[in-house]
Design an enzyme around this catalytic site. Structure first.
Site, PDB file in Angstrom:
ATOM      1  N   TYR A 173      35.855  36.611  41.963  1.00 35.15           N
ATOM      2  CA  TYR A 173      34.760  37.141  42.786  1.00 35.15           C
ATOM      3  C   TYR A 173      34.978  36.825  44.265  1.00 35.15           C
ATOM      4  CZ  TYR A 173      29.897  37.712  44.365  1.00 35.15           C
ATOM      5  OH  TYR A 173      28.750  38.072  45.034  1.00 35.15           O
ATOM      6  N   LYS A 177      35.442  39.542  47.279  1.00 35.48           N
ATOM      7  CA  LYS A 177      34.498  39.607  48.387  1.00 35.48           C
ATOM      8  C   LYS A 177      35.179  39.330  49.728  1.00 35.48           C
ATOM      9  CE  LYS A 177      30.678  40.712  46.299  1.00 35.48           C
ATOM     10  NZ  LYS A 177      30.138  42.084  46.476  1.00 35.48           N
TER      11      LYS A 177
END
Length: 304
Positions: A173, A177
């Site tokens: 993640y 991002k």
């Protein structure tokens, strides 16, 4: 006399808009006069298909309040899904003004336990799911500009504090991002000539991705201001997606509750220049001195 609506006449796409932040954004845009394409694949937290159609529910909410909206249930991390998303806006409303990339899910693991499939799935929906809609929207806006119809177009991408500072247990993640920030900066530079501004937000709010991981922080207060309500993030997203944000591009904003912060990102810190090649020992000694002068990195925290 009431104030003019900020997005009157604009057509806005919001991905991952069936729940949480995306739903809040879609409703907020509609309240400001936008016609909204509500995209959601209807998957669970792990990206697996769910039994309902949250996009349709949000469309019904918007229409019940007197707004205009249409649902799109395609997979925007595929070329055809992303292309059909843009087509839906153009065929339904005849134009596209704003793209809000928001779709995502989690598969959290420590690095030694993180399977390749979990890495690929999260990078696919977050990073590829930003790239493909942006690519197809940019192609449309380029064609408009070349035809003499210069757009006043906006893109709002969704990064995270995890992408800016890292987050233990979220290597996939955090990498995705962080990639979104890089994509934002490149897109802002490349497609400005076509009348497009591109920015990113790093929100903190109560969503399906955060309410379990950070249950105590994200709990709804019994009284007073609900700082973690996703609706707190949407006003900035609406403004960034409107013509009122003229001149603002290539920026990342952290937003939580009633707070907005301009993130300043990587910039040169303490520097040493020998003017010749270092030996390894010299390089190490110089580096330790520089680190003693440098700012301490920010805290590592979790998904937003």
């Amino acid at each position: 006399m009431s104030a003019p609506l900020l997005c009157e006449g604009r057509v806005v796409i919001v991905t991952g808009a069936g729940r949480g932040l995306g739903r809040a954004h879609a409703l907020a845009y509609a309240a400001e006069g936008a016609r909204v394409v509500v995209n959601d694949l209807g998957v669970g937290l792990d990206g697996m298909p769910g039994p309902d159609s949250p996009a349709r529910s949000v469309v019904d909410e918007i229409r019940a309040a007197g707004g205009e909206a249409v649902a799109h249930g395609g997979d925007i991390a595929t070329t055809e899904g992303a292309a059909s998303l843009i087509r839906t806006a153009l065929e339904t409303y005849g134009r596209l003004d704003t793209l809000v990339n928001n779709a995502g899910f989690l598969r959290d693991r420590m690095l030694v336990n993180l399977d390749e499939d979990d890495w690929d799935a999260v990078l696919r929906v977050h990073l590829k799911g930003h790239f493909l809609p942006l690519k197809h929207a940019a192609a449309h806006w380029r064609a408009e500009a070349k035809a003499g119809r210069m757009p006043t177009a906006r893109v709002v991408n969704t990064s995270s504090g995890a992408g800016l500072l890292g987050s233990v247990g979220q290597g996939n993640y955090s990498a995705a991002k962080a990639g979104i920030v890089g994509l934002t900066l490149v897109a802002a530079a490349e497609i400005a000539r076509y009348g497009v501004q591109v920015n990113a937000i790093a929100p903190a709010a109560r969503t399906r991705m955060t309410e379990r991981t950070f249950a105590q922080t994200m709990a709804t207060p019994s009284t007073g201001f609900d700082a973690m309500a996703p609706e707190n993030v949407s006003p900035l997203v609406v403004w960034l997606g409107s013509a009122a944000s003229a001149g603002v591009t290539g920026r990342v904003f952290e937003t939580e509750g009633g707070r907005i912060t301009v993130m300043e990102g990587w910039r040169p810190g303490p520097t040493a220049d020998k003017g010749a090649r270092w030996t390894p020992s010299e390089a190490g000694e110089a580096t330790l001195k520089l680190l003693a002068e440098a700012e301490v990195p920010g805290a590592v925290y979790g998904a937003q």
